[in-house]
Design a protein around this motif. Structure first.
Motif, PDB file in Angstrom:
ATOM      1  N   CYS A  69       1.027  -0.879   0.052  1.00 43.94           N
ATOM      2  CA  CYS A  69      -0.061  -0.070   0.212  1.00 43.94           C
ATOM      3  C   CYS A  69       1.044   1.043  -0.352  1.00 43.94           C
ATOM      4  O   CYS A  69       0.421   1.876  -0.911  1.00 43.94           O
ATOM      5  CB  CYS A  69      -1.311   0.051   1.186  1.00 43.94           C
ATOM      6  N   PRO A  94      -7.106  -1.997   6.099  1.00 38.97           N
ATOM      7  CA  PRO A  94      -7.894  -3.052   5.226  1.00 38.97           C
ATOM      8  C   PRO A  94      -7.264  -4.040   4.367  1.00 38.97           C
ATOM      9  O   PRO A  94      -6.916  -5.215   4.606  1.00 38.97           O
ATOM     10  CB  PRO A  94      -8.886  -2.793   4.478  1.00 38.97           C
ATOM     11  N   PHE A  97      -4.815  -5.601   7.083  1.00 37.14           N
ATOM     12  CA  PHE A  97      -5.183  -7.203   8.404  1.00 37.14           C
ATOM     13  C   PHE A  97      -5.626  -8.093   7.226  1.00 37.14           C
ATOM     14  O   PHE A  97      -5.327  -9.375   7.319  1.00 37.14           O
ATOM     15  CB  PHE A  97      -6.916  -6.918   8.423  1.00 37.14           C
ATOM     16  N   GLU A  98      -5.397  -8.093   5.685  1.00 39.42           N
ATOM     17  CA  GLU A  98      -6.440  -9.580   5.297  1.00 39.42           C
ATOM     18  C   GLU A  98      -4.897 -10.336   4.144  1.00 39.42           C
ATOM     19  O   GLU A  98      -5.077 -11.322   4.797  1.00 39.42           O
ATOM     20  CB  GLU A  98      -7.237  -8.883   2.560  1.00 39.42           C
TER      21      GLU A  98
END
Length: 172
Positions: A69, A94, A97-98
């Motif tokens: 990211c 997100p 975490f994934e």
């Protein structure tokens, strides 16, 4: 031929396993219809390093997700959307975490397959009459013939001394 002793009570199999370990047998295993922590300790079942491996891969997944990211947001394609500062980390949560969950679960599945030596579609124990009761109401102690102090007659006499329901030979 390995030997399999069948017991009716959990205390009996735990006592026999502890005595076998003290006698010097190291290639043994216990089977029961429900978890017996004392039996696992008695047969010398080592503590699993799996939680540490899963945690390490989870951290690796989190770092990978965060770096992906950050790199795409700050280095590869720096677009200022909505007036946010470069590298606004709340947007990374997100994906981070994934990937944490993905890496940890893949590490768990792959290491479990390797640790259990799968795929093994058949084991000689499955051919022993009555062994299916290990998942119902009986307790079993298995001593492999590959054990350094294994001697067929002496090991059979040793197991018989605990008064099991039966002592059966397991074909290799």
């Amino acid at each position: 031929m390995s030997l399999l002793a069948e017991f009716e009570r959990s205390d009996d199999v735990v006592h026999a396993a502890q005595a076998a370990w003290q006698a010097g047998y190291r290639k043994l295993d216990g089977f029961s219809p429900y978890p017996l922590p004392d039996l696992a300790d008695a047969v010398g079942h080592p503590t699993s390093r799996l939680p540490y491996l899963i945690f390490a891969f989870g951290v690796l997944g989190a770092c990978t997700g965060f770096f992906m990211c950050w790199y795409s947001d700050v280095v590869s394609l720096p677009l200022n959307v909505g007036g946010r500062p470069w590298g606004s980390t709340p947007a990374y949560i997100p994906i981070t975490f994934e990937l944490t969950v993905l890496f940890a679960s893949l590490a768990c599945i792959i290491s479990m397959i390797i640790a259990n030596r799968l795929p093994r579609l058949n084991h000689p124990l499955f051919g022993v009459p009555g062994f299916e009761r290990a998942s119902i109401d009986r307790f079993f102690l298995y001593i492999e013939s590959g054990d350094p102090i294994y001697d067929g007659d002496r090991t059979r006499a040793f197991l018989q001394s605990f008064e099991p329901v039966a002592v059966r030979e397991v074909p290799e």
